[in-house]
Write an enzyme that holds these catalytic residues in place. Sequence first.
Site, PDB file in Angstrom:
ATOM      1  N   HIS A 219       0.806  -1.218   0.000  1.00 24.58           N
ATOM      2  CA  HIS A 219       0.000   0.000   0.000  1.00 24.58           C
ATOM      3  C   HIS A 219       0.844   1.276   0.000  1.00 24.58           C
ATOM      4  O   HIS A 219       0.300   2.356  -0.199  1.00 24.58           O
ATOM      5  CB  HIS A 219      -0.952   0.002   1.201  1.00 24.58           C
ATOM      6  CG  HIS A 219      -2.188  -0.802   0.973  1.00 24.58           C
ATOM      7  ND1 HIS A 219      -2.159  -2.160   0.810  1.00 24.58           N
ATOM      8  CD2 HIS A 219      -3.497  -0.442   0.857  1.00 24.58           C
ATOM      9  CE1 HIS A 219      -3.397  -2.606   0.621  1.00 24.58           C
ATOM     10  NE2 HIS A 219      -4.221  -1.595   0.645  1.00 24.58           N
ATOM     11  N   SER A 223      -0.184  -0.862  -6.155  1.00 28.45           N
ATOM     12  CA  SER A 223      -0.067  -2.066  -6.975  1.00 28.45           C
ATOM     13  C   SER A 223       0.679  -1.772  -8.272  1.00 28.45           C
ATOM     14  O   SER A 223       0.583  -0.679  -8.835  1.00 28.45           O
ATOM     15  CB  SER A 223      -1.461  -2.611  -7.312  1.00 28.45           C
ATOM     16  OG  SER A 223      -2.161  -2.969  -6.141  1.00 28.45           O
ATOM     17  N   LYS A 247     -14.110  -8.465  -9.309  1.00 27.30           N
ATOM     18  CA  LYS A 247     -13.208  -9.278 -10.137  1.00 27.30           C
ATOM     19  C   LYS A 247     -12.563 -10.389  -9.309  1.00 27.30           C
ATOM     20  O   LYS A 247     -12.466 -11.537  -9.764  1.00 27.30           O
ATOM     21  CB  LYS A 247     -12.137  -8.379 -10.743  1.00 27.30           C
ATOM     22  CG  LYS A 247     -11.365  -9.010 -11.898  1.00 27.30           C
ATOM     23  CD  LYS A 247     -10.555  -7.959 -12.640  1.00 27.30           C
ATOM     24  CE  LYS A 247      -9.969  -8.536 -13.913  1.00 27.30           C
ATOM     25  NZ  LYS A 247      -9.282  -7.507 -14.717  1.00 27.30           N
ATOM     26  N   ASP A 248     -12.132 -10.039  -8.102  1.00 31.45           N
ATOM     27  CA  ASP A 248     -11.562 -11.058  -7.218  1.00 31.45           C
ATOM     28  C   ASP A 248     -12.618 -12.077  -6.812  1.00 31.45           C
ATOM     29  O   ASP A 248     -12.313 -13.272  -6.660  1.00 31.45           O
ATOM     30  CB  ASP A 248     -10.971 -10.409  -5.966  1.00 31.45           C
ATOM     31  CG  ASP A 248      -9.679  -9.663  -6.255  1.00 31.45           C
ATOM     32  OD1 ASP A 248      -9.012  -9.991  -7.253  1.00 31.45           O
ATOM     33  OD2 ASP A 248      -9.341  -8.735  -5.493  1.00 31.45           O
ATOM     34  N   GLU A 291       5.975 -33.948  -1.007  1.00 28.61           N
ATOM     35  CA  GLU A 291       4.746 -33.534  -1.683  1.00 28.61           C
ATOM     36  C   GLU A 291       5.081 -32.936  -3.040  1.00 28.61           C
ATOM     37  O   GLU A 291       6.185 -32.417  -3.254  1.00 28.61           O
ATOM     38  CB  GLU A 291       3.994 -32.500  -0.835  1.00 28.61           C
ATOM     39  CG  GLU A 291       3.312 -33.082   0.391  1.00 28.61           C
ATOM     40  CD  GLU A 291       1.995 -33.749   0.058  1.00 28.61           C
ATOM     41  OE1 GLU A 291       1.926 -34.496  -0.939  1.00 28.61           O
ATOM     42  OE2 GLU A 291       1.017 -33.541   0.799  1.00 28.61           O
TER      43      GLU A 291
END
Length: 430
Positions: A219, A223, A247-248, A291
């Site tokens: 922040h 972005s 959108k998310d 894994e």
Amino acid sequence: MSFPWARQYEPTNGFMKFMDEKLPLPRFVYNAVGAGYPVPRNLSYFWNFGVLAGFFLMLQIVTGIVLAMHYAANAEVAFATTEHIMRDVNWGWLMRYSHANGASFFFIVVYIHIFRGLFYSSYKAPREMIWLLGVVIFLLMMATAFMGYVLPWGQMSFWGAKVITGLFGAIPLVGEPLQVWLLGGFAPDNAALNRFFSLHFLLPFVILGVVILHIWALHIPGSSNPTGVEIKKESDTLPFHPYYTAKDGFGLGVILIIFMSFVFFVPNMLGHPDNYIEANPLATPAHIVPEWYFYPFYAILRAFTFDFILSAKLWGVIAMFASILVWFFLPWLDKSPVRSGHYRPLFRKFFWFGLIPTMVVLFICGGAPAEEPYVMISQIATAYYFMHFLVILPIISSIEKPQPLPYSITESVLGTDDDAKMPAGSAATA
């Protein structure tokens, strides 16, 4: 990030005014993920994966707390309590399958998030700290996932713990005492299981704390975006809510459909069948593997097969850790003034036809038996992996000629920018 056009929080009633004065949590949320947070208007769906990673982190914490209520970290009963959770605890099967598959999906979205950052050079100034904290998060994820892999106390859990902790034995002088200290003995048993369970429960909260720092660091400069061009004016941005929350939300809906398909229809697909056999120190599995999300680093570990000054085992350990630690130095290895790979033709070729195929090969070799031709292929892929970051990337950043950048984010979206101070399509500093 502070912009003069950012929307200001205005309490709507007496209670919210009281909260804003005494505990301004609504204002904090509004400015962090609400309409008060301006975001570049050209973000693609590749920018969804940070939010998705946050969702899967919270899923792992919630399901992990529930599972911990029924699990016993004792080598005599650990496998039995895991089966008890599956068979006798109400919705225990859903909690365990969500937790197990959630780990895999957490790594999937984080891998995509990392490689998006690599392609768009999200590690460049002024976002170096965001990137560095992200690498710390990834290292903590690996430690947490390894310890969680041990807890079901199946065959692969036991032998995976023995092999991975055995790597510390390769360190000269202090290696063997360090290995004994980690395990609390000479082999994985109650002491190791208790330690791994305690750390596996604790580390997700440490990850959550670093994630908060990661978001806080984000922040400050704001972005990044697909062009790599910094925000210049209000028309370059949109408020995070409702545009990017929607959108998310769509991206989360898609990933949840895929995730729940795994949980309900193929819950064991991403696990190893040998881990459904109780741990037996006297029966070594034919092929010990971690894994699947550790495969590339396991391939790098096994790529060293001969001694040179140091033992091959120690070289493998050094290379495995160095393959991640090299990411810390990317802000200084890549000196190109342009961020986005879209405007770096030479960088783009080496990324898509060099780094990505190399990672795919390492994934395949990491899950394959330690025999030819997989060992030789992993050696070649390991050599290229380090060459890409330490040799190719610095050279490319010095010699390539980037394509012209748009003047602003607005121009990249609309094709024109009436306020442009230079002809549309001309180069601008990233």
